[in-house]
Design an enzyme around this catalytic site. Structure first.
Site, PDB file in Angstrom:
ATOM      1  N   ASP A  64      91.370  17.363  87.752  1.00  0.00           N
ATOM      2  CA  ASP A  64      91.536  16.761  89.071  1.00  0.00           C
ATOM      3  C   ASP A  64      92.689  17.440  89.801  1.00  0.00           C
ATOM      4  O   ASP A  64      93.635  17.930  89.172  1.00  0.00           O
ATOM      5  CB  ASP A  64      91.838  15.265  88.944  1.00  0.00           C
ATOM      6  N   GLN A  65      92.638  17.448  91.118  1.00  0.00           N
ATOM      7  CA  GLN A  65      93.650  18.147  91.913  1.00  0.00           C
ATOM      8  C   GLN A  65      95.087  17.740  91.564  1.00  0.00           C
ATOM      9  O   GLN A  65      95.963  18.600  91.460  1.00  0.00           O
ATOM     10  CB  GLN A  65      93.386  17.943  93.406  1.00  0.00           C
TER      11      GLN A  65
END
Length: 232
Positions: A64-65
């Site tokens: 995930d970012q």
């Protein structure tokens, strides 16, 4: 600026694979125009090494970012297929460090849930087993340390994923009542002003060409881990 720092984030590279450390906040692939992502940055790096040749680079798994940590990319189609099969079959070892708000009831254990993804909201949630579209999610955890911070309990967990579901760790820990520190998506009422307390700290897989066991580790750099830095 990122291109100048790329060498510092590459942990290993050969003709088949490239292993690097993804900083928190950088997407693996382009989230929107004008945002630098890992795939583009690494392709630029490879292109500079071989001018006039379009480099091949395949994303075989993601973080995930807001998550920092270890990623492996494939530099050939054969490596991409091999690594993807390993990851899909659970043959790759994926280890994480997590800082939670609250402490698990046991010092180590297993969380087994069924998760369903909501693509429109880019979220997943724990649902009953017989829910259409639900997928089984399994993670193992062990408490490395715990402490009281301003009257609030915090825990440092070592996690091994047995499955790889969308937002799996974030959803399962939130569902268990010990959400990640700094997780604005699954813990919106939690403490503000800190990084997401999640780091992909270790990755193990078989080299797609030689079959050799490859192991890579990194330490978290996010502010969520500062109070536990001596335990890492």
């Amino acid at each position: 600026m990122w291109n100048d720092q790329i060498n510092e984030n590459i942990l290993y590279e050969d003709k088949e694979i490239l292993v690097c450390r993804k900083p928190s906040g950088m997407p693996v692939q382009a989230a929107r125009i004008g945002t630098m992502d890992m795939e583009s940055a690494l392709k630029n790096y490879l292109a500079q090494k071989t001018p006039g040749k379009i480099p091949y680079l395949a994303v075989v798994h993601r973080l995930d970012q807001p998550v920092e940590g270890v990623l492996v990319f494939a530099k050939t189609q054969g490596a991409a297929g091999n690594l993807s099969k390993q990851i899909m079959a659970g043959g790759a070892g994926k280890y994480y460090l997590a800082v939670t708000e609250g402490v698990p009831g046991k010092q180590e254990g297993i969380f087994i849930d069924y998760l369903k993804k909501n693509g429109k909201a880019n979220m997943s949630q724990a649902v009953p087993e017989n829910t259409p579209g639900a997928k089984k999610a399994i993670l193992h955890y062990r408490v490395l340390d715990q402490k009281e911070m301003n009257g609030k309990s915090r825990a440092l967990l070592k996690i091994k994923l047995e499955t790889g579901r969308h937002h799996q760790i974030r959803v399962q820990l939130s569902h268990a009542g010990i959400p990640l520190l700094g997780d604005r998506k699954y813990n919106p009422s939690g403490e503000k002003g800190t990084s997401l307390g999640l780091c992909s700290c270790g990755l193990e897989f078989k080299h797609p060409k030689t079959g050799k066991i490859m192991k890579f580790e990194t330490e978290p750099q996010g502010t969520a881990f500062l109070d536990f830095v001596k335990k890492l």
